[in-house]
Scaffold this active site. Sequence first.
Site, PDB file in Angstrom:
ATOM      1  N   ASP A  36       0.855  -1.194   0.000  1.00 26.74           N
ATOM      2  CA  ASP A  36       0.000   0.000   0.000  1.00 26.74           C
ATOM      3  C   ASP A  36       0.889   1.241   0.000  1.00 26.74           C
ATOM      4  OD1 ASP A  36      -1.844   2.013   0.425  1.00 26.74           O
ATOM      5  OD2 ASP A  36      -3.034   0.841   1.841  1.00 26.74           O
ATOM      6  N   ASP A  40      -2.045   6.909  -5.992  1.00 25.28           N
ATOM      7  CA  ASP A  40      -2.328   5.897  -4.976  1.00 25.28           C
ATOM      8  C   ASP A  40      -2.526   4.531  -5.619  1.00 25.28           C
ATOM      9  OD1 ASP A  40      -3.090   4.866  -2.383  1.00 25.28           O
ATOM     10  OD2 ASP A  40      -5.162   4.920  -3.089  1.00 25.28           O
TER      11      ASP A  40
END
Length: 451
Positions: free
Chosen positions: A127, A331
């Site tokens: 992540d 992201d």
Amino acid sequence: MLSCTNPPKVMDSTIFAFFFVVFLSTTIAFEPCPSLKPKSDLSDLSIIHIYGKCSPFDSPKPTSSWTTTILDMATKDPQRLTYLSSLVATKPASSVPIGPGQVINIGNYLARVKIGTPGQLMFMVLDTSADTAWVPCSGCTGCSSTVFSQTTSTTYGSLDCTTSECVQAHGLSCPTSGSTIGNCLFNQSYGGDSSFLATLSHDSLQLANDIIPSYVFGCIGNISGKSIPPQGLLGLGRGSMSLLSQSSSLYSGVFSYCLPSFRSYYFSGSLRLGPNGQPKTIKYTPLLKNPHRPSLYYVNLTGISVGQVKVAIPPELLEFNLNTGAGTIIDSGTVITRFVPDAYNKIKEVFRNQTQGPFSSLGAFDTCFSVTHEDVAPRVTLHFMGLDIVLPMENTLIHSSAGTLACLAMASTPNNVNSGLNVIANLQQQNLRILFDVPSSRVGITHEICN
């Protein structure tokens, strides 16, 4: 149900916001599955879809189409945006080794890593907007069958409450009695309906041929709920507890990835760590840092064009704002690119003006039209400071599984997320090499066929 438009004839490219498995490999074009032997000269890891032929994981719904999974994943984007928005209230990552109390990360990739001595193989969610790492450990209540056996690692150790890492931890507790007396324990929520209790610990972490000694992570002892990634999470954010920071002597704060399509059935993309082997010819845009959300990778998105038309978006809807935490980030954990409502509505209007309707909605997508009109659909260009990226149509449109509709693969941020945050998501990143050079404060982007 949806699918990406125009899948490549050779299935060695593209991206999507599914879980991917990162394998240590030297991928050869004619091999159906990449080798697990790492390259000797590069810290180069392949990225493979978690439910592809080469993955050790089985699909939870074998009869479901890929396109159904896209819709399911996209419905979790609002939770992801809520999490990213919540970071505005946190302290700088250098003083917060453990994430905020309400962490609703939605993981999308898995890294094949080894923890401990001797190394124990774990597949951990990657992540780019998270810092801390955590894995399920032996004796864990509610964990999956695959756990890290900390008792058999000769280099494992727990951190006590006097350490600097523990002092700033959210959800911190320091037992004064029992078997965990003095250990740094912390609680963390995940996925909206799940949480875990972990002991802040350290041990060796191995990526490819590289070993990072005394890597700090959370050793999970108890899980509640079903949303916790079964083998843990590895943060690629910018904070002091992230992989990037804890491996700075090895990788010099530089990494890149090229994300494969969910339709890339056998071949993989790659996660490349360190300055060696990065593209020599690549254009850069400044990498910005916001003290309100210090772990996120902010970029200066200056505008958006649809076809030959520059969308008239007020600058304040896109620009970087140090005071509020607003702006645009790249992201890996969000499925489809999201813009604040006023910006997205203008993009949608210009797109519809250049595409023949009627228009309908499907799931998260509100600009769907007959595929018979797809040939007139315009390309979308993202204008960054010093860099323009024309998105391929496979990054712009999604098809219904029935093949009758094509949809603009972007959406508005949820109305209940008042963050001012625009997110360039992984569906729009497919077949792009994205290079993060933190010491030089720059992000490089170039087109690349991922395999």
